[in-house]
Write an enzyme that holds these catalytic residues in place. Structure first.
Site, PDB file in Angstrom:
ATOM      1  CB  CYS A   1      22.987  35.369  24.908  1.00 46.34           C
ATOM      2  SG  CYS A   1      21.236  34.961  24.674  1.00 46.34           S
TER       3      CYS A   1
ATOM      4  CE1 TYR B   1      -3.480   2.428   9.351  1.00 49.31           C
ATOM      5  CE2 TYR B   1      -3.404   4.460   8.088  1.00 49.31           C
ATOM      6  CZ  TYR B   1      -3.262   3.789   9.287  1.00 49.31           C
ATOM      7  OH  TYR B   1      -2.910   4.481  10.427  1.00 49.31           O
TER       8      TYR B   1
ATOM      9  CG  ASP C   1       3.565  13.439   4.947  1.00 47.10           C
ATOM     10  OD1 ASP C   1       3.588  13.179   6.163  1.00 47.10           O
ATOM     11  OD2 ASP C   1       4.246  14.340   4.433  1.00 47.10           O
TER      12      ASP C   1
ATOM     13  CB  CYS D   1      18.360  34.256  28.630  1.00 41.11           C
ATOM     14  SG  CYS D   1      18.200  34.153  26.841  1.00 41.11           S
TER      15      CYS D   1
ATOM     16  CE  LYS E   1       5.336   5.785   7.040  1.00 41.78           C
ATOM     17  NZ  LYS E   1       5.127   7.226   7.241  1.00 41.78           N
TER      18      LYS E   1
ATOM     19  CB  CYS F   1      19.707  37.913  27.682  1.00 40.00           C
ATOM     20  SG  CYS F   1      20.932  36.595  27.953  1.00 40.00           S
TER      21      CYS F   1
ATOM     22  CB  CYS G   1      22.538  31.811  26.491  1.00 44.34           C
ATOM     23  SG  CYS G   1      22.094  33.161  27.599  1.00 44.34           S
TER      24      CYS G   1
ATOM     25  CD  GLU H   1      -2.322  -1.160   2.894  1.00 46.02           C
ATOM     26  OE1 GLU H   1      -3.253  -0.361   3.134  1.00 46.02           O
ATOM     27  OE2 GLU H   1      -1.836  -1.919   3.748  1.00 46.02           O
TER      28      GLU H   1
END
Length: 723
Positions: free
Chosen positions: A427, A230, A123, A451, A121, A430, A445, A119
């Protein structure tokens, strides 16, 4: 190959699984997840004693979200193992033939030559439809395979799903299949989204999943969703049929035809006798793939004779009688316009490629993960390059490589320093310093809760149901409270006041009272939940349980000399490996390695950590710790999470099937709390099999070996009597 690496792989797979199955926002391609999952299987195959209930191999997928009610699947909705190469298909065919020879049966009943059903498959999103007395009464997502979300009303809006079955159908029938969206309907939906000023969906799978999770069925009904059947789940006979009568065809291909006759859409399917026939179907569907009206990412092979499925059996989360054969990822060329750096919950800096929009794999993409700095350097990427982008049904694709022959002269002329100017020295959120811990690839960080990028995600994690379980403190509310300046770290949760909450937009008095009540209850959660909720690097749920067993409270953890304990542990382990030598004492913290020791040392010696824990204590957050066992443990414990002593001490339990009131994790934890060991497979050493609905091959083996079999009621009764 170490248990520390196993824990790292399990943690990463859990994050990606939640992104993909729950949040509908995967951050890595399927191929990357598959690569890590294959590594997990290899480690656990080499060390079966390391397999634990929280491993992705023991589960199908991620847990259901809380917006809908929960449906317990009468028969688990299993996932499939994957094949990628012709050798994988040949291996599948060989294993099926060997299994048929071992049980002395075949699909023809004459020899061990199998016949397969092939068969497509799809998505999309896997769902289960339950019919009782021929009427559709329940519909659910797959969820974690054992339970899913109740989306009955939304599924009723899909015109391809029959609301009533003919009288010839079984009295109870669960039909399994996939909900998806055709490409033309997806494009039309995105046009409507843009016209309304709303966010576009990334691809048809995302659009289908998002549409099914709408709380208002009218929104679902406004979107063109399709369904393909299925398989089936639970089935009960038609009234008046003999007790041993099979109400459905014995062969899967005939089952698909029967479902089609009852009004269910089914996709292209065919039969095959061997691996060569399977490959021919794969190639035929692959050639037609681009012309299909919907997305597929592979094909599925199943042993055609349904009567042999249980006998061929299962391995971990997947059946042995079926496999998914995936198509290669699709690729396209585009320009790398920029490299941005994002900061995650644990402070990890992740470079993200900003691409010139390109259509690949069924959708237009403009972003791709670059994983880490080392990956960018390894691939030699520079802003301005023409790059190959690969996508296989993912939201964020992968940059595979750049084309040297297309690198612009001005980019070629850049110095290494200029070419890496995108890489921040602090970072980007921050401004805190960044660091690379020895032995790790990632840069992080150091700002912690200071942060904002880390703060929101860390607070969401702290309040999560598997951590401090503060019901009502979800993602959106945390973001709102952080933006309002009401939350900076977890201690602020316990400073929230009713007046401040009711002043929030769309947050009434009842909601405020419910949240404050949930916060109050969380003050005495078990210590293991607090340790997990703190987000300590490498401390997942299992490690948190193990620490709670050995330490009475967080102060004991903070007082521990972790380097000295590690040195002591390693010395004892060396003694254990010597011939005829026995350790002079129990090995501490079995199952925890040097990487986790180092992480615990960093966390509990950091002033900010101690300040946070002290603030939580001052605010009345006093975790209970029923798991603590202040006794010596055996030198070679089979299960490091099983307490020493207790009514189940010395007994080995196996859990199988779907229990009516407990998840497998909950049942396993109760057994461990009573001193028992929980194993993954039945053997002559098994003391008790705890069996739920759809127990399968483990139940058969336990019966053959004469292992005592308990249901959930017996387990709870024994626990109560022994308490």
């Amino acid at each position: 190959m170490s248990i520390e690496r196993l824990e790292q792989v399990k943690r990463q797979l859990a994050i990606w699984a939640r992104e993909y199955y729950v949040e509908d926002a995967p951050s890595v391609p399927d191929a990357e997840y598959d690569r890590w999952y294959q590594e997990l299987l290899a480690i656990e195959a080499a060390h079966p004693e390391w397999v634990r209930p929280d491993s992705p191999s023991q589960r199908v997928g991620a847990a259901p979200v809380q917006a809908f009610g929960t449906v317990i699947h009468r028969q688990p909705m299993l996932s499939l193992n994957n094949a990628f190469e012709p050798a994988d298909v040949e291996g599948f065919d060989r294993r099926v033939r060997e299994a048929l020879e071992a049980i002395g049966a075949s699909s023809s009943g004459t020899d061990a030559a199998p016949f397969y059903a092939c068969e497509m498959k799809y998505d999309g999103l896997a769902v289960s439809l339950r019919y009782e007395d021929h009427l559709l009464v329940e519909g659910a997502t797959r969820g974690d395979g054992s339970s899913g979300e109740n989306i009955t009303q939304n599924l009723r809006t899909i015109k391809a799903i029959p609301l009533r079955l003919p009288p010839q159908a079984p009295r109870i029938l669960e039909v399994r299949g996939e909900v998806l969206m055709y490409r033309k309907d997806f494009e039309a939906l995105n046009q409507r989204q843009e016209a309304a000023g709303d966010k576009r969906f990334a691809n048809p799978r995302n659009a289908a999943a998002g549409s099914l999770r709408q709380l208002d069925p009218q929104i679902t009904a406004s979107r063109s969703l399709r369904f393909f059947a299925y398989g089936v789940g639970q089935v009960q006979q038609v009234p008046g049929a003999p007790a041993d009568a099979d109400p459905l065809p014995a062969c899967h291909l005939e089952l698909l035809e029967q479902l089609a006759a009852w009004g269910f859409p089914v996709g292209t399917h065919a039969g095959a006798e061997d691996a060569a026939g399977l490959m021919r179907f794969y190639e035929r569907i692959g050639a037609a793939r681009d012309g299909l009206p919907f997305d597929i990412d592979g094909v599925v092979y199943k042993l055609n004779d349904r009567r042999l499925h249980e006998q061929v059996g299962y391995v971990a989360r997947a059946p042995r009688f079926a496999i998914a054969h995936k198509y290669p990822a699709q690729e396209a060329l585009t320009d790398l316009l920029a490299i941005d750096v994002q900061v995650g919950r644990t402070g990890v800096l992740t470079p993200v490629a900003r691409l010139k929009p390109v259509f690949v794999g069924g959708t237009t993409v403009s972003n791709a993960t670059l994983h880490n700095y080392s990956e960018v350097e390894r691939k030699g990427l520079r802003i301005g390059d023409t790059v190959v982008v690969r996508r296989a049904g993912d939201v964020i694709p992968e940059v595979v490589r750049y084309l040297p022959e297309r690198r612009p002269p001005e980019v070629l002329a850049l110095s290494e320093q200029a070419a890496s100017a995108w890489r921040p020295t602090a970072c980007p959120v921050c401004g805190s310093a960044i660091e690379q811990v020895e032995g790790e690839i990632a840069w992080r960080c150091t700002g912690g809760f200071a942060c904002e990028a880390q703060r929101k995600q860390a607070l969401i994690h702290f309040a999560h149901r598997r951590a401090m379980d503060i019901e009502g403190l979800g993602d959106k509310l945390v973001e709102q409270l952080v933006d309002q300046g009401l939350l900076r770290d977890p201690s602020d949760i316990y400073r929230l006041e009713r007046a401040a909450l009711t002043a929030l937009e769309r947050f009434g008095e009842k909601s405020a009272d419910n949240l404050l009540a949930a916060i109050e209850v969380s003050r005495t959660r078990p210590l293991e939940r607090l340790l997990f909720g703190l987000g300590i690097r490498h401390v997942g749920e299992e490690v948190a349980r193990l620490l709670a067993r050995h330490y009475p409270d967080w102060r004991a953890l903070a007082a521990q000399d972790w380097p000295a304990l590690l040195a002591h542990k390693q010395a004892l382990q060396k003694q254990k490996t010597r011939k005829h030598a026995a350790p002079t004492g129990p090995i501490p913290l079995e199952g925890i390695g040097p990487e986790i020791f180092a992480s615990l040392e960093r966390y509990f010696k950091a002033p900010a950590s101690l300040q946070l824990l002290g603030a939580l204590d001052a605010l009345g957050v006093r975790p209970v710790n029923p798991a603590f066992r202040p006794v010596a443990e055996p030198q070679d414990s089979a299960d490091p999470l099983a307490p020493v002593g207790g009514p189940f001490a010395g007994k080995t339990f196996v859990i199988t099937g779907t229990l009516p009131g407990l998840s497998r994790d909950e049942a396993a934890q109760r057994i461990r709390d009573a001193g028992g060991h929980v194993a993954g497979s039945v053997s002559r050493n098994t003391s008790v099999l705890v069996a739920g609905e759809a127990a399968g091959s483990k139940l058969d083996k336990a019966q053959q070996l004469g292992v005592p079999i308990w249901d959930e009621a017996r387990l709870l009764s024994e626990l109560k009597e022994q308490a």
